[in-house]
Design an enzyme around this catalytic site. Structure first.
Site, short mmCIF file in Angstrom:
data_model
loop_
_atom_site.label_atom_id
_atom_site.label_comp_id
_atom_site.label_asym_id
_atom_site.label_seq_id
_atom_site.Cartn_x
_atom_site.Cartn_y
_atom_site.Cartn_z
N ARG A 369 -0.58 2.32 1.44
CA ARG A 369 -1.88 2.06 0.69
C ARG A 369 -2.92 2.87 1.16
O ARG A 369 -4.02 3.15 0.67
CB ARG A 369 -2.20 0.68 0.18
CG ARG A 369 -1.10 0.04 -0.71
CD ARG A 369 -1.54 -1.35 -1.24
NE ARG A 369 -0.42 -1.75 -1.71
CZ ARG A 369 0.45 -2.73 -0.97
NH1 ARG A 369 -0.19 -3.25 0.19
NH2 ARG A 369 1.37 -3.47 -1.55
N VAL A 370 -3.02 3.04 2.72
CA VAL A 370 -3.89 3.72 3.04
C VAL A 370 -3.65 4.90 3.94
O VAL A 370 -4.64 5.65 4.22
CB VAL A 370 -4.92 2.61 4.20
CG1 VAL A 370 -5.60 1.65 3.54
CG2 VAL A 370 -4.09 2.12 5.20
#
Ligand code: ATP
Ligand code: MG
Length: 511
Positions: A369-370
């Site tokens: 997600r990052v």
């Protein structure tokens, strides 16, 4: 002077001395708070008669062993034992008025230690700063966004589920699906990058840990690595504290401004040890018999992973916890907890493993997600088409098995997908440089491998890597400097691949 006067003077001086002694005398007495072991269980004890003990306080037993005050009630204290040392019912227990800590220095690199920081190798004692094993996570304002990639050297991860420095990425899969191999490769790939690695083995078999250590030694990765281990045979108390102790070591380096990678292999065993302790101490069991605070156990651990801002020294702590699933059940209690705590997960599928698609990462169920924001620019434009082509292929592949007649575009999608799958395969202990990965992915996206037999691709990969090393193209520098690929960069890289393919065809023609 008469003899009498003389005597008087001697007496006066003696009395003066005595008086001074009396005034400066300080009694060296302290009041010890002691209690007694009232009950003893497997790895736990109940202690009565100790007042004022705080939660998580370290307690010393008469046998020399230590324990952690864990379950405070009005009558007595439930204690987690940290030592297998002989403790008996009725033994005296003393307060220490401090929390558990671990000694850390820079010399801990290359060492193998246990959860209390005691060396397990023959390289002498470790003495340094004492750091508590539980520390508050950095505050929000002390943190910075994740901007730098942590290259694993594994094509499928770096291209499609990239990890950034300061990120928490979960690895989960059934037993024997290659979870540990992924992290060992990642550690090996940190050579000469300045990243410090901590491998925390939790509740594993001795043989499995020995294998990891020998792999790391063989590939020269122990110089920048610390191995902290609590084996399956260790008391559950030691298994319980192991990841916290390891994180304190990691934080020591992070606060020196270093980039640190920590592996928890695996947290399923950690949760089990905690469940065992909790049940023995008669805490009420909840879902899957785990105690209610099991989520907090792991979230407070993983909250400590972060990227610190410049004012804090700019260090980072990247965490890769591992979870073993049972019968591919991702929605069991511990896996779902960890999925929600971390910033993404890599799911290893046994089906892929048995088909020989290794590493067996299931792209459909894996996400970061990052890490995407930290990924090198050169990857970004390749990753999109690659992921799309692969997803389409996976959907079609099931149909194609029925031997239906396929139109040309479908055929093409299948061919391309098989090429991608083949190129993303990777043997252990064989991490690839960024430029090598980009070259291969670029070539597969352009369809250069479409007409070649799949079996040839592994050899071709080796030759392409060799040629890249020889030619030292300018494009490689651009990739390392995090620039986007220019048209001429792409041409140069593709030209090199075409050259290798052509040379191979020629070789075959002659043969
Ligand atoms: P466990 O559940 O026992 O901890 P694990 O999931 O950590 O297992 P590994 O020990 O990493 O799995 O790997 C299992 C086996 O698969 C090992 O024999 C390893 O050599 C093999 N293996 C792992 N990855 C690959 C790969 N990319 N290519 C070939 N073999 C692999
Ligand atoms: Mg393993």
């Amino acid at each position: 002077m008469s003899a009498k006067q003389n005597l008087q003077q001697v007496l006066d001086e003696t009395f003066q001395g005595l008086e001074q002694n009396r005034l400066s005398f300080k009694a060296n007495l302290t009041l010890e708070e002691v209690g007694r072991v009232s009950q003893l269980g497997q790895g736990v004890a109940r202690v009565s008669g100790l007042q004022g003990v705080r939660s998580e306080e370290l307690l010393r037993f008469a046998s020399g062993g230590y324990g952690l005050a864990f379950d405070l009630t009005e009558d007595d204290i439930g204690v987690i034992l940290l030592d297998a040392a002989q403790t008996g019912a009725g033994d005296l227990v003393q307060r220490t008025k401090r929390v558990l800590d671990i000694e850390v220095t820079e010399q801990v690199l290359g060492r193998i230690i246990d959860a209390l920081g005691r060396p397990l190798d023959e390289a002498g004692p470790i003495e340094g700063k004492r750091l508590p094993i539980e520390q508050a996570a950095p505050e929000i304002i002390q943190r910075a966004p994740v901007t730098e990639p942590l290259q694993t050297g594994i094509k499928i991860i770096d291209a499609l589920v990239p990890i950034g420095k300061g990120q928490r990425e979960l690895i989960l899969g059934d037993r024997q699906t290659g979870k540990t191999s992924l992290v060992v490769d990642t550690i090996i790939n940190q050579k000469q990058t300045g990243v410090i690695c901590i491998y925390c083995a939790i509740g594993q078999r001795r043989a499995a840990v020995a294998k990891v250590i020998s792999d790391l030694q063989e590939h020269g990765a122990m110089d920048y690595t610390v191995v902290l281990l609590a084996n399956g045979e260790d008391p559950p108390g030691l298994i319980y504290i192991a990841p916290y102790a390891a994180t304190s070591i990691a934080e020591f380096f992070m606060h020196l401004g270093r980039d640190v990678l920590i592996i928890y292999d695996d947290l399923t065993q950690h949760a089990r040890a905690y469940r065992e302790l909790s049940l023995l101490l008669r805490r009420p069991p909840g879902r899957e018999a785990f105690p209610g605070d099991i989520f907090y156990l792991h979230s407070r651990l993983l909250e400590r992973a972060t990227h610190l801002n410049e004012a804090m020294g700019g260090g980072s702590l990247t965490a890769i916890p591992i979870i073993e699933t049972e019968a591919q059940n991702l929605s069991a209690y511990i896996p779902t907890n960890l999925i929600s705590i971390t910033d993404g997960q890599l799911y290893l599928s046994p089906q892929l493993f048995y088909k020989g698609v290794l590493p067996a990462i299931d792209i459909g169920l894996s996400v970061s997600r990052v890490g995407g924001k930290a990924q090198r620019r050169a990857y970004r434009e390749l990753a999109g088409p690659l992921r799309l082509a692969y997803a389409q292929f996976e959907e079609l592949e099931a149909f194609a098995r029925f031997g239906t007649r396929l139109d040309e575009t479908t055929q093409q999608t299948l061919t391309r997908g098989r090429c991608i799958r083949e190129i993303l395969k990777q043997a252990p202990y064989n991490p690839l440089k960024v430029s090598e990965q980009i070259t291969l992915l670029l070539a597969v996206n352009e369809g250069l491998f479409d007409d070649l037999p799949y079996a040839m691709l592994t050899q071709l990969e080796g030759e392409i890597r060799r040629r890249l090393k020889e030619e030292k193209l300018e494009a490689e520098e651009h990739i390392e400097q995090n620039q986007s690929l220019t048209v001429s960069d792409k041409e140069a890289l593709l030209g090199l691949v075409k050259g290798v393919i052509a040379a191979r065809h020629q070789g075959e023609g002659h043969g």
